[in-house]
Design an enzyme around this catalytic site. Structure first.
Site, mmCIF file in Angstrom:
data_model
loop_
_atom_site.group_PDB
_atom_site.id
_atom_site.type_symbol
_atom_site.label_atom_id
_atom_site.label_comp_id
_atom_site.label_asym_id
_atom_site.label_seq_id
_atom_site.Cartn_x
_atom_site.Cartn_y
_atom_site.Cartn_z
ATOM 1 N N ALA A 1 0.841 -1.204 0.000
ATOM 2 C CA ALA A 1 0.000 0.000 0.000
ATOM 3 C C ALA A 1 0.871 1.247 0.000
ATOM 4 C CB ALA A 1 -0.896 -0.005 1.230
ATOM 5 N N GLY B 1 0.117 -5.367 0.612
ATOM 6 C CA GLY B 1 -0.908 -5.419 -0.431
ATOM 7 C C GLY B 1 -0.378 -6.057 -1.708
ATOM 8 N N GLU C 1 -0.774 -9.639 -1.192
ATOM 9 C CA GLU C 1 -2.212 -9.949 -1.212
ATOM 10 C C GLU C 1 -2.728 -9.986 -2.648
ATOM 11 O OE1 GLU C 1 -3.113 -6.849 1.822
ATOM 12 O OE2 GLU C 1 -4.278 -8.465 2.736
ATOM 13 N N GLU D 1 2.302 -5.768 7.536
ATOM 14 C CA GLU D 1 1.312 -4.816 8.058
ATOM 15 C C GLU D 1 1.380 -4.664 9.575
ATOM 16 O OE1 GLU D 1 0.788 -6.944 5.690
ATOM 17 O OE2 GLU D 1 -0.422 -6.055 4.096
#
Ligand code: NAI
Length: 720
Positions: free
Chosen positions: A62, A101, A104, A124
């Site tokens: 992110a 992310g 992910e 995270e």
């Protein structure tokens, strides 16, 4: 952005994430992915898809900068779901990294191919969050609950080889990842996506002893996280993956993330993330800074004095691949050599590499350092000894050799003045054990030249340290702030607290170690010697005499008194606590110490009271913070991030509380000021409690957010 191309006669769509430097998933990149995936799925020529990142980096995750503002652009969860649910096989071609992310996103693809040098992880938790774009639900389905728990609660990165072993990736390649991925995409083109490749549709392989596993993880996290909440939420999310259908697990993941996203801890951890980067961009009051000051290459270094610190420094240098000349007195040399050798061998064993024993050369003769590029002095903390040594070094070393001291707080400029090259003298203040602790304070004196600072900062970075450039004053930043903190802790004992109470409060706050346990560990004699040198200790304590105020300042002789009895902490088996003999590590309450405190209070007519834990926190931390404001006022630290990085990486301050200055901003500067004023009123003979003018000024300016403090400090400096 995401670029869309078609290869292999238009049958394979290649989607390339483009957002330098790490292709973070900004709103524009997410929009690009949504659009290009849609295009690939609706293009009837396209039979399969490859997702990769530009410039050899798949995706760093992110875009943290976006967390501060309102969310815009497409959300990650539906974006990843659309990839997974599509009927065309999608292959992630992972080069460089797939973090957060980014991983992910890769887990939403149907196949994953990684380059052997790539690293993967879900970090995270280190930012106070959890992998909330399905990561906490898909990873356990892919690699099982135990491995997923470990990776998600620690945020640890794995190599491609480990990722393959764990089953995170399907294949590891040594070169041309994209080409291999395209070839693979061709091989699965047109085939329907096997249900098994859609991780969300897989059942989570629940271990038979799930409850015990979760309980064990909870206990581990409680022991290691010192009050951080994100690791607990991570366990809860993985538990949901193991016990609930995917859609309910996703709901749970979302709920848990909502409790973390705007939390103080997440803000603190994200602040630390940026602080760690900010401190590398150092700036001196002269205006010289990191960008314009060139480090000189250091290929060969010397360490003088192989005691507690010198040994660790020599090991850290050798482990960085730097040749070391290690100088110690003849009497100590053989033992020191043996210890350094053992340390290098143990380190090499742990890392699975060869011990760099050949890189260290030992000598009792200072002349052996003549041709080194940089010297780090680590002899006893004795100004006369160090001054003499710097004079000798200046004569022995080739011109251009940087002369550094590891002093904990002595005047770097005075040492510089003993040399013919004061511009090349800086402090390199390591922390014990030096080959383990992450912090390095680089201390510049008024005459240190920018390239000397740049060289020390750069060397620290090569050694894997968080290096912070600070000005020269007694104790520099870290130890200067520690002084009022230690002082308050001693006053609290005089007023009725016990070391156990004070330590418990500080440890419950999240400090790695309470102040008294820490003092016992580092040795009480060290501070005692310094206080004696500085003429602070008194001529013994006469019963009934009000020894407690010296020259208008309250002074607690408690630490001196226990040193007089030979209680130096762990090394003597007794200090503020009792240990299992000299060198013992387990602290136990010591009734003899309690009796000693009671007698002391009685002798001096001190009225004891029951001390509230909140008072312990406020008096210890607010004086420390107050000194931090003075350090900013004096220009010794360039900004609050520098102080906070020093406390988080060198003094055991809990990262999830951001560092002392960040903590003050969370408590509210007006509240800190009010409490300091209150305590100063009660203890007028404690100058450290008097609120600093910078704190007052910040409050008068409406307590701006920490990012704005530098402007106020600048204003203060321009008035001086
Ligand atoms: P130490 O007492 O363990 O070691 C000092 C070593 O220097 C001894 O082995 C001694 O034989 C050697 N030495 C003395 N004179 C020498 C000379 N003329 N030539 C060569 N070797 C000589 O001391 P420690 O704790 O390692 O401290 C060293 C320096 O590091 C001090 O300035 C101290 O303030 C600083 N420091 C210490 C920290 C700690 O936690 N111990 C943390 C950070 C800095």
């Amino acid at each position: 952005m995401a670029q869309y191309t078609r290869v292999s006669s238009g049958t394979v769509a290649v989607i390339t994430l483009q957002n330098p430097p790490v292709n973070a998933l900004s709103a524009a990149v997410r929009q690009g992915i949504v659009d290009t995936v849609q295009r690939a799925l609706s293009d009837s020529n396209v039979k399969s898809v490859v997702i990769c990142g530009k410039n050899g980096k798949f995706c760093g995750g992110a875009d943290i900068k976006e967390f501060a503002g309102p969310m815009s652009g497409p959300e990650l969860v539906p974006m990843i779901h659309a990839i997974e649910a599509g009927d065309k096989p999608v292959v992630a071609a992972i080069e460089g990294m797939a973090f957060g992310g980014g991983l992910e996103l890769a887990l939403g693809c149907h196949y994953r191919i990684a380059h052997s040098k790539a690293r993967l992880g879900l970090p995270e938790v280190t930012l106070g969050l959890l992998p909330a774009a399905g990561g906490s639900q898909r990873l356990p389905r892919l690699i099982g609950v135990p491995a997923a728990l470990e990776l998600i609660t620690t945020g640890r990165h794995v190599t491609a080889a480990e990722a393959l072993k764990l089953g995170i990736v399907d294949q590891v390649v040594d070169e041309n990842t994209l080409q291999v991925a395209v070839k693979f995409a061709l091989s699965v083109a047109g085939k329907s996506v096997d249900g098994h490749r859609r991780l969300s549709t897989r059942p989570c392989p629940a271990p038979p002893d799930l409850d015990a596993l979760i309980e064990g993880a909870m206990q581990r996290v409680h022991r290691s996280s010192r009050g951080a909440v994100a690791p607990i939420a991570c366990i809860q999310a993985v538990t949901a993956a193991a016990t609930l259908p995917y859609s309910e697990g996703m709901e749970r993941e979302r709920e848990l993330m909502a409790t973390l996203f705007n939390s103080d801890q997440a803000r603190a951890l994200q602040y630390c993330f940026f602080a760690q980067r900010t401190v590398g961009r150092w700036r001196m009051p002269s205006g010289a800074h990191w960008d314009t000051s060139k480090p000189v290459p250091v290929r060969k270094a010397a360490v003088i004095g192989l005691g507690t610190m010198g040994r660790g420094i020599a090991v850290a240098l050798a482990q960085t691949g730097i040749s070391v000349v290690a100088v110690e007195t003849q009497q100590q040399l053989a033992e020191a050599k043996q210890t350094v050798t053992d340390m290098l061998e143990r380190g090499a064993q742990r890392r699975g590499v060869a011990a760099p024993l050949d890189l260290v050369q030992y000598s009792p003769d200072l002349k052996a350092v003549a041709d080194v590029d940089l010297v780090i002095e680590a002899v006893f903390e004795d100004m006369t000894l160090k001054e003499k040594l710097f004079q000798q070094l200046s004569a022995v070393c080739k011109p251009g050799t940087l002369l550094c001291t590891n002093t904990s707080g002595l005047d770097v400029d005075r040492l510089a003045s003993r040399t013919s090259r004061p511009e090349l003298v800086v402090g390199m203040h390591f922390f014990a054990p030096a080959h383990v602790m992450k912090l390095l304070e680089v201390v510049y004196g008024p005459r240190s030249c920018p390239s000397a600072v740049a060289t020390a900062m750069h060397l620290g970075k090569r050694m894997g340290k968080v290096s912070v450039a600070v000005g020269n004053c007694p104790g520099f930043v870290g130890n200067r702030m520690l002084k009022p903190y230690l002082e308050q802790a001693n006053f609290l004992l005089e007023e009725g607290a016990t070391p156990e109470l004070v330590d418990q409060v500080l440890e419950e706050f999240g400090m790695a170690m309470g102040v008294f346990r820490m003092s016992d560990l580092s040795g009480l004699d060290v501070g005692w010697r310094i206080r004696k040198q500085d003429g602070q200790t008194g001529p013994g304590v006469a019963p009934g005499q009000p020894m407690r105020v010296r020259q208008g300042r309250r002074y607690s002789p408690l630490a001196d008194l226990i040193c007089e009895q030979g209680w130096f902490g762990q090394k003597t088996g007794r200090g503020w606590y009792d240990y299992d003999g000299p060198g013992g590590r387990t602290a136990r309450s010591d009734p003899r110490l309690h009796r000693f405190l009671e007698e002391y209070r009685a002798q001096h007519g001190l009225v004891t009271r029951s001390i509230d834990p909140q008072e312990v926190l406020e008096r210890c931390f607010y004086t420390l913070i107050n000194e931090g404001f003075r350090i900013l006022e004096d220009g010794i630290a360039a900004g609050p991030e520098d102080i906070d990085a020093i406390y988080v990486f060198g003094y055991g301050w809990p990262r999830h509380r951001g560092g002392p200055m960040f903590y003050a901003s969370m408590v509210g500067l007006a509240a800190v000021l009010e409490r300091l004023e209150h305590y100063h009123q009660v203890h007028q003979d404690v100058p450290y409690l008097e609120p600093s003018s910078l704190l007052r000024r910040l409050v008068a300016n409406g307590s701006p957010p920490i990012q704005k403090w530098k402007e106020i400090i600048k204003g203060l400096h321009s008035q001086l």
